[in-house]
Motif scaffolding. Structure first.
Motif, PDB file in Angstrom:
ATOM      1  N   UNK A 187      58.131  25.276  99.054  1.00  0.00           N
ATOM      2  CA  UNK A 187      59.326  25.093  99.294  1.00  0.00           C
ATOM      3  C   UNK A 187      59.905  26.040 100.551  1.00  0.00           C
ATOM      4  N   UNK A 188      60.739  25.842 101.287  1.00  0.00           N
ATOM      5  CA  UNK A 188      61.079  26.565 102.623  1.00  0.00           C
ATOM      6  C   UNK A 188      62.783  26.616 102.440  1.00  0.00           C
ATOM      7  N   UNK A 189      63.283  27.705 102.450  1.00  0.00           N
ATOM      8  CA  UNK A 189      64.748  27.943 102.458  1.00  0.00           C
ATOM      9  C   UNK A 189      65.398  28.679 103.760  1.00  0.00           C
ATOM     10  N   UNK A 190      66.409  28.030 104.205  1.00  0.00           N
ATOM     11  CA  UNK A 190      66.929  28.833 105.343  1.00  0.00           C
ATOM     12  C   UNK A 190      68.385  29.127 105.084  1.00  0.00           C
ATOM     13  N   UNK A 191      68.923  30.429 105.618  1.00  0.00           N
ATOM     14  CA  UNK A 191      70.295  30.753 105.445  1.00  0.00           C
ATOM     15  C   UNK A 191      70.872  31.483 106.772  1.00  0.00           C
ATOM     16  N   UNK A 192      71.479  30.482 107.421  1.00  0.00           N
ATOM     17  CA  UNK A 192      72.038  30.909 108.781  1.00  0.00           C
ATOM     18  C   UNK A 192      73.408  30.976 109.109  1.00  0.00           C
ATOM     19  N   UNK A 193      73.917  31.480 109.999  1.00  0.00           N
ATOM     20  CA  UNK A 193      75.149  31.973 110.289  1.00  0.00           C
ATOM     21  C   UNK A 193      75.139  31.151 111.762  1.00  0.00           C
ATOM     22  N   UNK A 194      76.384  30.591 111.987  1.00  0.00           N
ATOM     23  CA  UNK A 194      76.500  29.827 113.223  1.00  0.00           C
ATOM     24  C   UNK A 194      77.338  30.457 114.242  1.00  0.00           C
ATOM     25  N   UNK A 195      77.125  31.105 115.295  1.00  0.00           N
ATOM     26  CA  UNK A 195      78.199  31.888 116.245  1.00  0.00           C
ATOM     27  C   UNK A 195      77.867  31.075 117.623  1.00  0.00           C
ATOM     28  N   UNK A 196      78.845  30.126 118.017  1.00  0.00           N
ATOM     29  CA  UNK A 196      78.809  29.345 119.050  1.00  0.00           C
ATOM     30  C   UNK A 196      77.556  28.513 119.145  1.00  0.00           C
ATOM     31  N   UNK A 197      76.732  28.667 120.021  1.00  0.00           N
ATOM     32  CA  UNK A 197      75.490  27.839 120.088  1.00  0.00           C
ATOM     33  C   UNK A 197      74.009  28.511 119.522  1.00  0.00           C
ATOM     34  N   UNK A 198      74.611  29.539 118.707  1.00  0.00           N
ATOM     35  CA  UNK A 198      73.448  30.299 118.187  1.00  0.00           C
ATOM     36  C   UNK A 198      73.454  30.363 116.688  1.00  0.00           C
ATOM     37  N   UNK A 199      72.337  30.235 115.969  1.00  0.00           N
ATOM     38  CA  UNK A 199      72.096  30.300 114.574  1.00  0.00           C
ATOM     39  C   UNK A 199      71.177  31.556 114.147  1.00  0.00           C
ATOM     40  N   UNK A 200      71.504  32.406 113.454  1.00  0.00           N
ATOM     41  CA  UNK A 200      70.908  33.589 113.223  1.00  0.00           C
ATOM     42  C   UNK A 200      71.030  33.668 111.638  1.00  0.00           C
ATOM     43  N   UNK A 201      69.809  34.161 111.021  1.00  0.00           N
ATOM     44  CA  UNK A 201      69.545  34.318 109.584  1.00  0.00           C
ATOM     45  C   UNK A 201      68.213  34.502 109.148  1.00  0.00           C
ATOM     46  N   UNK A 202      68.198  34.042 107.916  1.00  0.00           N
ATOM     47  CA  UNK A 202      66.693  34.589 107.265  1.00  0.00           C
ATOM     48  C   UNK A 202      66.122  33.228 106.806  1.00  0.00           C
ATOM     49  N   UNK A 203      64.966  33.196 106.475  1.00  0.00           N
ATOM     50  CA  UNK A 203      64.022  32.260 106.148  1.00  0.00           C
ATOM     51  C   UNK A 203      63.227  32.626 104.807  1.00  0.00           C
ATOM     52  N   UNK A 204      62.934  31.880 103.914  1.00  0.00           N
ATOM     53  CA  UNK A 204      61.798  32.262 102.862  1.00  0.00           C
ATOM     54  C   UNK A 204      61.101  31.107 102.591  1.00  0.00           C
ATOM     55  N   UNK A 205      59.928  31.246 102.149  1.00  0.00           N
ATOM     56  CA  UNK A 205      58.979  30.215 101.593  1.00  0.00           C
ATOM     57  C   UNK A 205      58.325  30.636 100.353  1.00  0.00           C
ATOM     58  N   UNK A 206      58.356  29.677  99.312  1.00  0.00           N
ATOM     59  CA  UNK A 206      57.813  29.869  97.942  1.00  0.00           C
ATOM     60  C   UNK A 206      56.346  29.125  98.410  1.00  0.00           C
ATOM     61  N   UNK A 207      55.464  29.684  98.393  1.00  0.00           N
ATOM     62  CA  UNK A 207      54.026  29.036  98.481  1.00  0.00           C
ATOM     63  C   UNK A 207      53.780  28.100  97.163  1.00  0.00           C
ATOM     64  N   UNK A 208      52.635  27.396  97.350  1.00  0.00           N
ATOM     65  CA  UNK A 208      52.101  26.754  96.198  1.00  0.00           C
ATOM     66  C   UNK A 208      51.572  27.731  95.147  1.00  0.00           C
ATOM     67  N   UNK A 209      51.850  27.639  93.930  1.00  0.00           N
ATOM     68  CA  UNK A 209      51.053  28.485  92.733  1.00  0.00           C
ATOM     69  C   UNK A 209      49.587  28.485  92.758  1.00  0.00           C
ATOM     70  N   UNK A 210      49.244  27.111  92.992  1.00  0.00           N
ATOM     71  CA  UNK A 210      47.697  26.916  93.033  1.00  0.00           C
ATOM     72  C   UNK A 210      46.845  26.917  94.502  1.00  0.00           C
ATOM     73  N   UNK A 211      47.528  27.241  95.421  1.00  0.00           N
ATOM     74  CA  UNK A 211      47.021  27.208  96.710  1.00  0.00           C
ATOM     75  C   UNK A 211      46.513  28.579  97.126  1.00  0.00           C
ATOM     76  N   UNK A 212      46.246  28.695  98.383  1.00  0.00           N
ATOM     77  CA  UNK A 212      45.556  29.860  99.000  1.00  0.00           C
ATOM     78  C   UNK A 212      46.442  31.106  98.780  1.00  0.00           C
TER      79      UNK A 212
END
Length: 105
Positions: free
Chosen positions: A20-45
């Motif tokens: 699962x991927x999550x984004x948390x962004x703040x928009x200022x005009x035409x630019x979005x800045x923030x953080x991302x996080x990915x929780x990978x599969x528990x049984x994957x690589x």
């Protein structure tokens, strides 16, 4: 993706492998800045590891797409970056619409 004032929050539907991927962004005009996080599969690589980093995107004039770059660390703690593009597909406000995208990440 949900917007509240200048803040954009998004969480993907789980991919077939459960990541699962999550984004948390703040928009200022035409630019979005923030953080991302990915929780990978528990049984994957990556065995359920959580990765995170920063992202900055430019929003197109029609508000239907964003493109920019992300930066973050990998499994060996090397810092990587690459292009990231987001594109509006359709308003997903029903469970049938959300189910239609399940596993297409």
């Amino acid at each position: 993706m949900r917007q509240s004032g200048s803040r954009l929050l998004a969480e993907s539907v789980p991919a077939d492998n459960g990541s699962v991927l999550a984004l948390d962004l703040t928009v200022n005009g035409t630019v979005a800045t923030g953080t991302w996080s990915e929780r990978t599969a528990t049984d994957g690589y990556y065995r359920g590891a959580v990765y995170h980093g920063a992202i900055q995107l430019v929003i197109d004039p029609m508000g239907k797409a964003m493109s920019g770059k992300w930066i973050g660390f990998d499994r060996q703690f090397n810092v990587n970056s690459d292009v990231w593009e987001l594109r509006w597909v359709e308003k997903a406000n029903s469970m049938n619409t959300i189910r239609g995208y399940h596993g297409k990440a």
